[in-house]
Design a protein around this motif. Structure first.
Motif, PDB file in Angstrom:
ATOM      1  N   GLY A  91      -6.765   4.957   6.282  1.00 63.65           N
ATOM      2  CA  GLY A  91      -7.802   4.837   5.270  1.00 63.65           C
ATOM      3  C   GLY A  91      -7.763   3.495   4.564  1.00 63.65           C
ATOM      4  N   ILE A  92      -7.030   2.545   5.103  1.00 68.78           N
ATOM      5  CA  ILE A  92      -6.963   1.202   4.514  1.00 68.78           C
ATOM      6  C   ILE A  92      -8.033   0.363   5.193  1.00 68.78           C
ATOM      7  N   PRO A  93      -9.089  -0.004   4.465  1.00 67.95           N
ATOM      8  CA  PRO A  93     -10.207  -0.726   5.087  1.00 67.95           C
ATOM      9  C   PRO A  93      -9.815  -2.104   5.618  1.00 67.95           C
ATOM     10  N   ASP A  94     -10.434  -2.475   6.707  1.00 68.61           N
ATOM     11  CA  ASP A  94     -10.335  -3.833   7.264  1.00 68.61           C
ATOM     12  C   ASP A  94      -8.945  -4.241   7.718  1.00 68.61           C
ATOM     13  N   VAL A  95      -8.071  -3.273   8.010  1.00 70.45           N
ATOM     14  CA  VAL A  95      -6.723  -3.592   8.480  1.00 70.45           C
ATOM     15  C   VAL A  95      -6.533  -2.974   9.862  1.00 70.45           C
ATOM     16  N   HIS A  96      -6.017  -3.779  10.786  1.00 70.71           N
ATOM     17  CA  HIS A  96      -5.722  -3.344  12.155  1.00 70.71           C
ATOM     18  C   HIS A  96      -4.210  -3.302  12.318  1.00 70.71           C
ATOM     19  N   PHE A  97      -3.668  -2.102  12.574  1.00 68.52           N
ATOM     20  CA  PHE A  97      -2.226  -1.948  12.735  1.00 68.52           C
ATOM     21  C   PHE A  97      -1.850  -1.867  14.205  1.00 68.52           C
ATOM     22  N   GLU A  98      -0.894  -2.689  14.575  1.00 69.27           N
ATOM     23  CA  GLU A  98      -0.270  -2.665  15.901  1.00 69.27           C
ATOM     24  C   GLU A  98       1.165  -2.205  15.681  1.00 69.27           C
ATOM     25  N   VAL A  99       1.605  -1.153  16.373  1.00 64.61           N
ATOM     26  CA  VAL A  99       2.936  -0.589  16.174  1.00 64.61           C
ATOM     27  C   VAL A  99       3.822  -0.947  17.352  1.00 64.61           C
ATOM     28  N   LYS A 100       5.001  -1.461  17.050  1.00 59.66           N
ATOM     29  CA  LYS A 100       5.987  -1.814  18.066  1.00 59.66           C
ATOM     30  C   LYS A 100       7.297  -1.116  17.733  1.00 59.66           C
ATOM     31  N   ARG A 101       7.673  -0.165  18.544  1.00 58.30           N
ATOM     32  CA  ARG A 101       8.924   0.568  18.355  1.00 58.30           C
ATOM     33  C   ARG A 101       9.828   0.168  19.500  1.00 58.30           C
ATOM     34  N   ALA A 102      10.586  -0.924  19.297  1.00 61.34           N
ATOM     35  CA  ALA A 102      11.380  -1.504  20.382  1.00 61.34           C
ATOM     36  C   ALA A 102      12.627  -2.168  19.813  1.00 61.34           C
ATOM     37  N   LEU A 136      -4.790  -8.886   2.652  1.00 63.45           N
ATOM     38  CA  LEU A 136      -4.078  -7.637   2.870  1.00 63.45           C
ATOM     39  C   LEU A 136      -3.651  -7.027   1.536  1.00 63.45           C
ATOM     40  N   ALA A 137      -3.129  -7.850   0.641  1.00 65.38           N
ATOM     41  CA  ALA A 137      -2.681  -7.360  -0.669  1.00 65.38           C
ATOM     42  C   ALA A 137      -3.830  -6.694  -1.423  1.00 65.38           C
ATOM     43  N   VAL A 138      -5.002  -7.274  -1.355  1.00 61.18           N
ATOM     44  CA  VAL A 138      -6.170  -6.691  -2.022  1.00 61.18           C
ATOM     45  C   VAL A 138      -6.491  -5.326  -1.429  1.00 61.18           C
ATOM     46  N   GLN A 139      -6.506  -5.226  -0.110  1.00 57.81           N
ATOM     47  CA  GLN A 139      -6.832  -3.955   0.540  1.00 57.81           C
ATOM     48  C   GLN A 139      -5.788  -2.887   0.211  1.00 57.81           C
ATOM     49  N   LEU A 140      -4.516  -3.266   0.186  1.00 57.76           N
ATOM     50  CA  LEU A 140      -3.463  -2.308  -0.141  1.00 57.76           C
ATOM     51  C   LEU A 140      -3.574  -1.852  -1.592  1.00 57.76           C
ATOM     52  N   TYR A 141      -3.831  -2.786  -2.484  1.00 58.83           N
ATOM     53  CA  TYR A 141      -3.998  -2.449  -3.901  1.00 58.83           C
ATOM     54  C   TYR A 141      -5.175  -1.495  -4.104  1.00 58.83           C
ATOM     55  N   LEU A 142      -6.314  -1.816  -3.496  1.00 54.68           N
ATOM     56  CA  LEU A 142      -7.497  -0.974  -3.652  1.00 54.68           C
ATOM     57  C   LEU A 142      -7.273   0.423  -3.078  1.00 54.68           C
ATOM     58  N   THR A 143      -6.553   0.506  -1.972  1.00 60.25           N
ATOM     59  CA  THR A 143      -6.244   1.808  -1.368  1.00 60.25           C
ATOM     60  C   THR A 143      -5.353   2.621  -2.290  1.00 60.25           C
ATOM     61  N   LEU A 144      -4.313   1.984  -2.813  1.00 63.06           N
ATOM     62  CA  LEU A 144      -3.422   2.691  -3.749  1.00 63.06           C
ATOM     63  C   LEU A 144      -4.175   3.132  -4.995  1.00 63.06           C
ATOM     64  N   ALA A 145      -4.983   2.249  -5.554  1.00 58.84           N
ATOM     65  CA  ALA A 145      -5.717   2.571  -6.777  1.00 58.84           C
ATOM     66  C   ALA A 145      -6.677   3.741  -6.551  1.00 58.84           C
ATOM     67  N   ALA A 146      -7.276   3.801  -5.385  1.00 63.73           N
ATOM     68  CA  ALA A 146      -8.230   4.869  -5.076  1.00 63.73           C
ATOM     69  C   ALA A 146      -7.540   6.205  -4.825  1.00 63.73           C
ATOM     70  N   ASN A 147      -6.252   6.166  -4.486  1.00 71.59           N
ATOM     71  CA  ASN A 147      -5.558   7.392  -4.096  1.00 71.59           C
ATOM     72  C   ASN A 147      -4.477   7.833  -5.066  1.00 71.59           C
ATOM     73  N   THR A 148      -4.483   7.297  -6.267  1.00 70.19           N
ATOM     74  CA  THR A 148      -3.483   7.740  -7.261  1.00 70.19           C
ATOM     75  C   THR A 148      -4.140   8.433  -8.416  1.00 70.19           C
TER      76      THR A 148
END
Length: 113
Positions: A46-57, A101-113
């Motif tokens: 639910g974090i807008p405009d962020v693309h996560f690539e996961v590497k478990r190695a 990224l910091a802006v998107q994370l902040y806005l996500t946290l603010a919307a979900n607290t």
């Protein structure tokens, strides 16, 4: 890619999604299983405009992994989440992308607290 490696990748995506849910109180789940395609993120959040690539190695080619995330992200913010056995998750992001990224994370946290 062998079956064990694929399974480790799937577990890593589920672990990373759980961490995103915990940290940012937003939905997060494996992405490729639902959306398919090479440009689909490994986890959908639910974090807008962020693309996560996961590497478990155990080892990671930082610039190769980040390059893959950049190519797949298009106009979204590319972030690589990496964890090796016995270590905590880390996030790789280009320094130029960090303010956005910091802006998107902040806005996500603010919307979900």
């Amino acid at each position: 890619m062998g079956l064990r490696s694929r399974n480790k990748g799937k577990r890593g995506e589920r672990e990373a999604a759980a961490e995103i849910r915990r940290l940012f109180r937003t939905e997060a789940s494996r992405g490729r299983q639902y959306h398919g395609g090479d440009e689909s993120p490994d986890i959908v959040t639910g974090i807008p405009d962020v693309h996560f690539e996961v590497k478990r190695a155990e080892s990671l080619s930082v610039y190769e992994s980040l390059g893959q995330a950049v190519r797949d992200a298009k106009d979204r913010i590319p972030v690589v989440l990496h964890r090796k056995n016995g270590k905590p998750w880390v996030a790789l992001v280009r320094l130029d992308d960090l303010p956005r990224l910091a802006v998107q994370l902040y806005l996500t946290l603010a919307a979900n607290t």
